[in-house]
Design an enzyme around this catalytic site. Structure first.
Site, PDB file in Angstrom:
ATOM      1  N   ARG A   1       0.731  -1.196   0.036  1.00 11.23           N
ATOM      2  CA  ARG A   1       0.003   0.055   0.056  1.00 11.23           C
ATOM      3  C   ARG A   1       0.752   1.286  -0.071  1.00 11.23           C
ATOM      4  O   ARG A   1       1.961   1.196   0.616  1.00 11.23           O
ATOM      5  CB  ARG A   1      -1.061   0.104   1.156  1.00 11.23           C
ATOM      6  CG  ARG A   1      -2.058  -0.820   1.172  1.00 11.23           C
ATOM      7  CD  ARG A   1      -3.216  -0.350   0.110  1.00 11.23           C
ATOM      8  NE  ARG A   1      -4.411  -1.111   0.141  1.00 11.23           N
ATOM      9  CZ  ARG A   1      -4.458  -1.866  -0.825  1.00 11.23           C
ATOM     10  NH1 ARG A   1      -3.712  -2.312  -1.669  1.00 11.23           N
ATOM     11  NH2 ARG A   1      -5.595  -2.906  -0.882  1.00 11.23           N
TER      12      ARG A   1
ATOM     13  N   HIS B   1      -1.181   0.895  -9.664  1.00  6.00           N
ATOM     14  CA  HIS B   1      -2.093  -0.132  -9.113  1.00  6.00           C
ATOM     15  C   HIS B   1      -2.528  -1.243  -9.697  1.00  6.00           C
ATOM     16  O   HIS B   1      -3.932  -1.330  -9.466  1.00  6.00           O
ATOM     17  CB  HIS B   1      -3.016   0.643  -8.149  1.00  6.00           C
ATOM     18  CG  HIS B   1      -3.269   0.075  -6.763  1.00  6.00           C
ATOM     19  ND1 HIS B   1      -3.733   0.490  -5.646  1.00  6.00           N
ATOM     20  CD2 HIS B   1      -3.641  -1.470  -6.430  1.00  6.00           C
ATOM     21  CE1 HIS B   1      -4.217  -0.313  -4.785  1.00  6.00           C
ATOM     22  NE2 HIS B   1      -3.964  -1.581  -5.208  1.00  6.00           N
TER      23      HIS B   1
HETATM   24  P1  NDP Z   1      -2.078 -11.754   4.326  1.00  8.65           P
HETATM   25  O1  NDP Z   1      -3.204 -11.182   5.399  1.00  8.65           O
HETATM   26  O2  NDP Z   1      -2.621 -13.063   3.941  1.00  8.65           O
HETATM   27  O3  NDP Z   1      -0.659 -11.496   4.927  1.00  8.65           O
HETATM   28  C1  NDP Z   1      -0.271 -10.437   5.406  1.00  8.65           C
HETATM   29  C2  NDP Z   1       1.095 -10.675   6.000  1.00  8.65           C
HETATM   30  O4  NDP Z   1       1.548  -9.486   6.511  1.00  8.65           O
HETATM   31  C3  NDP Z   1       1.217 -11.774   7.051  1.00  8.65           C
HETATM   32  O5  NDP Z   1       2.529 -12.564   6.801  1.00  8.65           O
HETATM   33  C4  NDP Z   1       1.488 -11.102   8.333  1.00  8.65           C
HETATM   34  O6  NDP Z   1       2.356 -11.729   9.252  1.00  8.65           O
HETATM   35  C5  NDP Z   1       2.232  -9.961   7.927  1.00  8.65           C
HETATM   36  N1  NDP Z   1       2.087  -8.762   8.587  1.00  8.65           N
HETATM   37  C6  NDP Z   1       1.179  -8.150   9.032  1.00  8.65           C
HETATM   38  N2  NDP Z   1       1.569  -7.072  10.037  1.00  8.65           N
HETATM   39  C7  NDP Z   1       2.787  -7.057  10.146  1.00  8.65           C
HETATM   40  C8  NDP Z   1       3.709  -6.425  11.151  1.00  8.65           C
HETATM   41  N3  NDP Z   1       3.395  -5.401  11.622  1.00  8.65           N
HETATM   42  N4  NDP Z   1       4.876  -6.930  10.937  1.00  8.65           N
HETATM   43  C9  NDP Z   1       5.416  -8.001  10.141  1.00  8.65           C
HETATM   44  N5  NDP Z   1       4.297  -8.559   9.393  1.00  8.65           N
HETATM   45  C10 NDP Z   1       3.154  -8.105   9.353  1.00  8.65           C
HETATM   46  O7  NDP Z   1      -2.667 -10.709   3.287  1.00  8.65           O
HETATM   47  P2  NDP Z   1      -2.237 -10.856   1.500  1.00  8.65           P
HETATM   48  O8  NDP Z   1      -0.819 -11.658   1.392  1.00  8.65           O
HETATM   49  O9  NDP Z   1      -3.558 -11.389   0.826  1.00  8.65           O
HETATM   50  O10 NDP Z   1      -2.342  -9.217   1.174  1.00  8.65           O
HETATM   51  C11 NDP Z   1      -1.276  -8.373   1.465  1.00  8.65           C
HETATM   52  C12 NDP Z   1      -1.605  -6.940   1.133  1.00  8.65           C
HETATM   53  O11 NDP Z   1      -1.172  -6.899  -0.290  1.00  8.65           O
HETATM   54  C13 NDP Z   1      -2.851  -6.683   1.011  1.00  8.65           C
HETATM   55  O12 NDP Z   1      -3.378  -6.164   2.483  1.00  8.65           O
HETATM   56  C14 NDP Z   1      -3.035  -5.408   0.117  1.00  8.65           C
HETATM   57  O13 NDP Z   1      -2.599  -4.275   0.880  1.00  8.65           O
HETATM   58  C15 NDP Z   1      -1.772  -5.938  -0.976  1.00  8.65           C
HETATM   59  N6  NDP Z   1      -2.571  -6.028  -2.041  1.00  8.65           N
HETATM   60  C16 NDP Z   1      -1.919  -5.061  -3.312  1.00  8.65           C
HETATM   61  C17 NDP Z   1      -2.449  -5.451  -4.552  1.00  8.65           C
HETATM   62  C18 NDP Z   1      -1.946  -4.634  -5.813  1.00  8.65           C
HETATM   63  O14 NDP Z   1      -2.454  -4.788  -6.693  1.00  8.65           O
HETATM   64  N7  NDP Z   1      -0.904  -3.641  -5.647  1.00  8.65           N
HETATM   65  C19 NDP Z   1      -3.335  -6.605  -4.789  1.00  8.65           C
HETATM   66  C20 NDP Z   1      -3.787  -7.386  -3.651  1.00  8.65           C
HETATM   67  C21 NDP Z   1      -3.279  -6.916  -2.556  1.00  8.65           C
HETATM   68  P3  NDP Z   1       1.583 -13.203  10.101  1.00  8.65           P
HETATM   69  O15 NDP Z   1       2.147 -14.281   8.719  1.00  8.65           O
HETATM   70  O16 NDP Z   1       2.526 -13.247  10.864  1.00  8.65           O
HETATM   71  O17 NDP Z   1       0.199 -13.022  10.095  1.00  8.65           O
HETATM   72  C1  OXD Z   2      -6.415  -5.366  -3.329  1.00 11.27           C
HETATM   73  C2  OXD Z   2      -5.601  -4.132  -4.534  1.00 11.27           C
HETATM   74  O1  OXD Z   2      -6.396  -5.054  -2.422  1.00 11.27           O
HETATM   75  O2  OXD Z   2      -5.962  -4.386  -5.768  1.00 11.27           O
HETATM   76  O3  OXD Z   2      -6.882  -6.282  -3.802  1.00 11.27           O
HETATM   77  O4  OXD Z   2      -4.927  -3.543  -3.974  1.00 11.27           O
END
Ligand code: NDP
Ligand code: OXD
Length: 311
Positions: free
Chosen positions: A226, A274
């Site tokens: 993000r 994005h």
């Molecule tokens: P998940 O919830 O599956 O995974 C999040 C990961 O981040 C987990 O490993 C979690 O740790 C880790 N995490 C969260 N908070 C912290 C912290 N404070 N310190 C260290 N690690 C942390 O999310 P997704 O993989 O499904 O998606 C991730 C993000 O990708 C979305 O929230 C979105 O913002 C972004 N995204 C962007 C897109 C784009 O087109 N650019 C498309 C889709 C998503 P733990 O394993 O310990 O829980």
């Molecule tokens: C999502 C994104 O969150 O596209 O799926 O950023």
């Protein structure tokens, strides 16, 4: 049963209806812009809902995010907090993100931005030494659905990959680091930092000078998490000082990225709008139909936003 859709604007509603006719023919699909009785809405599929609108649906059973992130929904101060929010994470989302990260990693490894810029200036420049994937240690912040899929693909191509997450890692066979205590150790051994974290209070501004300065000099950055993760001026400063070599940025604090942003023209930055992972409407309708069916049957739903963790 009625589903209201706020994704893609009024022009997308006919395609949404066509897709739902395939995957959930019993569902009555209405557009966000349509004038309907709020009491008739059972489900909402939304990207960035107008402030307060979700709270006007008294019989809403579930909020379904049109994306994997939920920050755009949580931004609504009137969000009905008693309702679950399902995140849209499909195998297609994982593939698209993993391929985005791989493409970006290879572009950075082969200095492709410089090559493309040279072409615009009709400049024939040969680089002294070529790097291959095995030379670039990739460190992935966030080992969730998207981080793990990306790690696995990069690893198959030959990049040495490690990861960092909040709790214990799920990265089988690859080195991983957890929590604040191991953050610097993770950064010290990372030539290419990839941010796939969710936007939470704890991760806001995490791509800042303090973090970047722990990377080896000449490291690069990919941010597809993000925009809120970046302190944009800190990234520009790190690039200008040469500490950071290049950055591929897909997400921004303000989207669309304003024309006046210095990021657009920085020689060390590749901007993408994005678009790292956007499953098509067919895939999202299929997934939404499965969620609704499971919810109607009282079954547990996958990828529900956890307010305690913040993601
Ligand atoms: P998940 O919830 O599956 O995974 C999040 C990961 O981040 C987990 O490993 C979690 O740790 C880790 N995490 C969260 N908070 C912290 C912290 N404070 N310190 C260290 N690690 C942390 O999310 P997704 O993989 O499904 O998606 C991730 C993000 O990708 C979305 O929230 C979105 O913002 C972004 N995204 C962007 C897109 C784009 O087109 N650019 C498309 C889709 C998503 P733990 O394993 O310990 O829980
Ligand atoms: C999502 C994104 O969150 O596209 O799926 O950023």
């Amino acid at each position: 049963m009625r589903l209201i859709v706020n994704s893609g604007g009024p022009q997308a509603i006919e395609e949404w209806r066509a897709q739902f006719r395939i995957f959930a023919p019993e569902l009555d699909v209405v557009g966000w812009h349509e004038n309907v009785d709020p009491a008739t809405i059972d489900y909402a599929l939304v990207w960035a809902p107008d402030t307060g609108r979700l709270a006007t649906f008294p019989n809403l059973k579930l909020i379904i995010s049109a994306g994997a992130g939920v920050d755009h929904i949580l931004a609504d101060p009137h969000l009905p907090r008693h309702l679950s929010i399902a995140r849209m994470v499909t195998s297609r989302t994982q593939t698209e993100m993993a391929e985005y990260v791989l493409t970006s990693a290879l572009m950075l490894t082969r200095n492709l931005k410089r090559v493309v810029d040279n072409q615009a200036r009709r400049r024939w420049e040969i680089f002294d030494s070529l790097r291959v994937a095995a030379d670039v240690r990739v460190g992935i912040m966030g080992l969730g659905h998207l981080g793990i899929a990306s790690a696995q693909l990069l690893s198959r191509v030959g990049f040495p990959v490690s990861g960092w997450s909040r709790g214990a890692s799920k990265l089988e066979g690859l080195p991983s680091y957890a929590g604040q205590a191991q953050f610097n150790d993770f950064l010290h051994q990372t030539d290419l930092l990839v941010c796939l974290l969710p936007a939470t209070d704890a991760t806001k501004g995490i791509l800042n000078t303090a973090t970047l300065s722990q990377l080896p000099r000449g490291a690069s950055l990919i941010n597809a998490g993000r925009g809120a993760h970046m302190v944009e001026q800190d990234i520009i400063n790190a690039l200008d000082s040469g500490h950071l070599h290049q950055a591929v940025l897909d997400v921004f604090e303000h989207e669309p990225l304003p024309e006046s942003s210095p990021l657009w023209t920085h020689p060390g930055i590749i901007i993408t709008p994005h678009c790292a992972a956007i499953p098509d409407r067919k895939e999202r309708a299929r997934h939404t139909a499965l969620l609704i069916e499971a919810n109607e049957c009282g079954e547990p739903l996958p990828n529900i936003y956890d307010p305690q963790r913040g993601y």
